[in-house]
Design an enzyme around this catalytic site. Structure first.
Site, short mmCIF file in Angstrom:
data_model
loop_
_atom_site.label_atom_id
_atom_site.label_comp_id
_atom_site.label_asym_id
_atom_site.label_seq_id
_atom_site.Cartn_x
_atom_site.Cartn_y
_atom_site.Cartn_z
N GLN A 119 9.67 -3.47 -7.65
CA GLN A 119 9.29 -4.24 -6.45
C GLN A 119 8.52 -5.51 -6.79
O GLN A 119 8.37 -6.38 -5.93
CB GLN A 119 8.44 -3.37 -5.50
CG GLN A 119 9.19 -2.20 -4.88
CD GLN A 119 8.28 -1.36 -4.02
OE1 GLN A 119 7.60 -0.48 -4.53
NE2 GLN A 119 8.24 -1.64 -2.73
N HIS B 246 9.85 8.81 -2.96
CA HIS B 246 10.17 7.48 -2.45
C HIS B 246 10.09 6.45 -3.58
O HIS B 246 10.99 5.63 -3.76
CB HIS B 246 9.20 7.13 -1.30
CG HIS B 246 9.28 5.73 -0.81
ND1 HIS B 246 9.63 5.41 0.48
CD2 HIS B 246 9.03 4.53 -1.43
CE1 HIS B 246 9.61 4.08 0.62
NE2 HIS B 246 9.23 3.53 -0.53
N GLU B 247 8.99 6.51 -4.35
CA GLU B 247 8.81 5.54 -5.44
C GLU B 247 9.84 5.77 -6.55
O GLU B 247 10.34 4.81 -7.14
CB GLU B 247 7.39 5.62 -6.02
CG GLU B 247 6.27 5.29 -5.04
CD GLU B 247 6.50 4.03 -4.23
OE1 GLU B 247 7.09 3.07 -4.76
OE2 GLU B 247 6.10 4.00 -3.06
N CYS C 60 7.69 0.97 3.60
CA CYS C 60 7.84 0.45 2.23
C CYS C 60 7.38 -1.00 2.21
O CYS C 60 7.69 -1.76 3.12
CB CYS C 60 9.32 0.53 1.83
SG CYS C 60 9.66 -0.08 0.18
N LEU C 61 6.64 -1.37 1.16
CA LEU C 61 6.16 -2.75 1.07
C LEU C 61 7.32 -3.74 0.95
O LEU C 61 7.15 -4.92 1.24
CB LEU C 61 5.20 -2.91 -0.12
CG LEU C 61 3.87 -2.15 0.02
CD1 LEU C 61 3.06 -2.26 -1.27
CD2 LEU C 61 3.06 -2.66 1.21
N HIS D 161 13.07 4.06 -5.94
CA HIS D 161 13.08 2.63 -6.30
C HIS D 161 13.60 2.44 -7.73
O HIS D 161 14.25 1.44 -8.03
CB HIS D 161 11.67 2.04 -6.21
CG HIS D 161 11.26 1.64 -4.82
ND1 HIS D 161 11.89 0.64 -4.10
CD2 HIS D 161 10.25 2.06 -4.04
CE1 HIS D 161 11.29 0.50 -2.93
NE2 HIS D 161 10.29 1.35 -2.86
N GLY E 215 2.01 3.21 -2.30
CA GLY E 215 2.81 3.40 -3.50
C GLY E 215 3.54 2.11 -3.84
O GLY E 215 3.79 1.28 -2.96
NI NI Z 1 9.00 1.56 -1.20
#
Ligand code: NI
Length: 175
Positions: free
Chosen positions: A51, A137-138, A95-96, A141, A46
């Protein structure tokens, strides 16, 4: 299509509250394509636009099945949770923007969301399990919230300190 640099924590840009998309145009469709390519390149499931430094309410998700078969690319513009279950599920999240770190987060098991697709059409989706966790989660952000904001301050600060140190080491190497 282009692979965009992913911002890693701690970084004030990850705290920005993303703005609603007013018109779903070619610029947004290019952003979706670039985000999918960036997510594939980083081997993530995701990614939120913030991000990659774009403060628009846009997220992409792609989850492989249990046999490892490639999942469907999902794109959500201006997602909103319209219903969530009382039943919760805990999941070890990554998470990236917090590479190499994981923590268990508890969220509603099932949600229903409304969103716009890449044609600007209003859609709804009911999700449960890992897809539900990933969407939530996304969507966090978009509010400037990271999964570490759901865990204890002690653990959060430990992870952020380690990431800061790692970044310092990497920039020393680059000098
Ligand atoms: Ni994330």
């Amino acid at each position: 299509m282009a692979i965009l640099p992913i911002i890693t924590a701690p970084d004030p840009r990850l705290k920005i509250i993303s703005q609603p998309v007013e018109t779903v145009d070619d610029a947004i469709r290019t952003l979706l394509d670039d985000m999918l390519e960036t997510m594939h390149d980083a081997i993530g499931i995701g990614l939120a636009a913030v991000q990659v430094g774009v403060d628009a309410r846009v997220i992409v998700i792609e989850i492989a099945d249990e046999e490892g078969n490639k999942g469907k690319s999902l794109e959500f513009i201006n997602p909103e949770i319209v219903w969530s279950s009382a039943e919760e599920r805990a999941h070890e999240e990554g998470c990236l923007s917090l590479p190499e770190h994981f923590a268990e987060v508890t969220r509603p098991d099932e949600i229903k969301i409304s969103y716009l697709d890449r044609d600007g059409k209003k859609q709804q989706l009911q999700a449960e399990g890992i897809l539900s966790t990933c969407i939530q989660h996304e969507m966090d952000h978009l509010e400037g919230v990271l999964f570490v904001d759901h865990i204890s301050a002690v653990r959060r600060n430990m992870i952020l300190r380690k990431l800061k140190k790692l970044r310092r080491m990497n920039s020393d190497e680059a000098d």
